[in-house]
Design an enzyme around this catalytic site. Sequence first.
Site, PDB file in Angstrom:
ATOM      1  N   LYS A  85     -75.221  66.325 -28.544  1.00 13.23           N
ATOM      2  CA  LYS A  85     -74.677  66.697 -29.855  1.00 13.23           C
ATOM      3  C   LYS A  85     -74.872  65.597 -30.897  1.00 13.23           C
ATOM      4  O   LYS A  85     -74.933  65.873 -32.089  1.00 13.23           O
ATOM      5  CB  LYS A  85     -73.176  66.978 -29.718  1.00 13.23           C
ATOM      6  CG  LYS A  85     -72.910  68.328 -29.113  1.00 13.23           C
ATOM      7  CD  LYS A  85     -71.475  68.761 -29.403  1.00 13.23           C
ATOM      8  CE  LYS A  85     -71.101  69.914 -28.502  1.00 13.23           C
ATOM      9  NZ  LYS A  85     -69.966  69.618 -27.634  1.00 13.23           N
ATOM     10  N   ARG A  86     -74.943  64.361 -30.404  1.00 12.80           N
ATOM     11  CA  ARG A  86     -75.169  63.247 -31.347  1.00 12.80           C
ATOM     12  C   ARG A  86     -76.435  63.456 -32.173  1.00 12.80           C
ATOM     13  O   ARG A  86     -76.554  62.978 -33.286  1.00 12.80           O
ATOM     14  CB  ARG A  86     -75.342  61.934 -30.571  1.00 12.80           C
ATOM     15  CG  ARG A  86     -74.094  61.203 -30.219  1.00 12.80           C
ATOM     16  CD  ARG A  86     -74.421  59.851 -29.604  1.00 12.80           C
ATOM     17  NE  ARG A  86     -75.382  59.945 -28.518  1.00 12.80           N
ATOM     18  CZ  ARG A  86     -76.634  59.505 -28.584  1.00 12.80           C
ATOM     19  NH1 ARG A  86     -77.087  58.929 -29.674  1.00 12.80           N
ATOM     20  NH2 ARG A  86     -77.437  59.628 -27.543  1.00 12.80           N
TER      21      ARG A  86
END
Length: 480
Positions: A253-254
């Site tokens: 998700k980063r």
Amino acid sequence: MNVRTRFAPSPTGPLHMGNARTALFNYLFAKKEGGVFVLRIEDTDKERSSPEWEKDLLENLHWLGLEWDEGEGKEGPYNPYRQSERTEIYKEYLQQLLEQGKAYYCFCSAEDLEAQRQDQLSRGVAPKYKGTCRELSKEEQEKQLQSGKSAIIRLLVPEKTITFKDLIRGEIRFDMGLVGDMVLAKDLETPLYNFTVVIDDYLMKITHVIRGEDHISNTPKQMVLEEALGFPHTIQYAHLPLILGEDRTKLSKRHGDNSVTRFRKEGYLPEAVVNFLALLGWNPGDEREIFSLENLVKEFSMEKVQKSGAVFNMQRLDWINGSYIRQKSPKNLAELAAPYLPGVSIDAIEKVIVLYKERLRKLSEIGELADFFFKEKLEYPKELLKWKQYSDKDIEKALQTVEQILSLIPEADWTKEVLGEILLKEAEKIGDRGYLLWPMRVALTGKQASPGPFEVAEVLGKEKALARIKSAISMVRSNT
Ligand code: GLU
């Protein structure tokens, strides 16, 4: 061999690109071998699973064209394909293991286990259950259960080496002595992933387990469990390479929203996403990069899947998408682009989209690029009309010249060719093309960049084009 693969997502979040790649490789391998592709819903984690995520999964698989042969929404010989509906099946096997003394109840409290873990970590050893409850006799286990003490169910894991041949990575060995007695279930009705997966893969006659590399350490656990259950080791494993972000760390998700829904909403075409995902770890061994799903089925082979991480390269996705966009007919493209130009007819979008087809990377771009065609009134700063050092008076004159010329062109001749010929002749006389054409283009589009003024004028039509020139004239005239 009757090849049977499965995609076994847990509906605990949206379908992301990594999982979609797993689904695709399972699909490709099954189809290539003339086999069956199964979809199994792994929803044993009741708290985290939700119908909303399941809907997202199914919708996106359909959108990608990865139709399953058996599984959710389809009949099949091994119904049901949803783990929450298979509790009774798991329970029987759990009871079998407990009766045979291959599994046991563990009464250690969560606090004790955590303390044990911390102690091991502080001594620099890999955390592992010490096996405290291993020694309890069946009677003692029974007594403690009767007294209402809470317990989980563990497998007695032998201290041995497990070896398997991964189709992508070759031979892999694991020392089970490092693993310890793993937890199979929270209780008879609440089995955990490593347990349900083994039962289902066996009962559903899965021949090949193709999944992400992050599952590699589950494989020996599942194989030990197969042995305990008396299932033969027939499954072949293929662990797909990790997907990395551009910074070469594991995609997460980063790196941004990697859900398939995001890419769908941004106007990536399903065939482009499939093509892109296939190249995340597989390549045909030559320079070709564009493959339809059908061709992928023909070309796919596990030998050509790489071991090393595959980088998720957005530019490559854009490039692939652009190439699929260019293959579409204007009509089809207009239909696909319609959601990005709400309220505009397909016919109107069709006329406009041909101007952008060559450079669109994703369909959503059309909204921002071409919205000016469909606006009643354009809003842009007066300065944008300015060309070089010319004054407002000069610009006004230029626009008036354009207006006069345009108003003399009959509607029947209103094509970009005719407009171009006449206006360019005039511009040559003046000796500075931009003097006429820059303010004309800005007046028609309100934008710094756009397709050329003749193309835009043709699509707008005479009436609208003239109205826009006139309103630009009044804008330069006004002092605001
Ligand atoms: N439900 C598991 C997951 O979504 C499946 C793993 C597997 O393929 O065994 O990660």
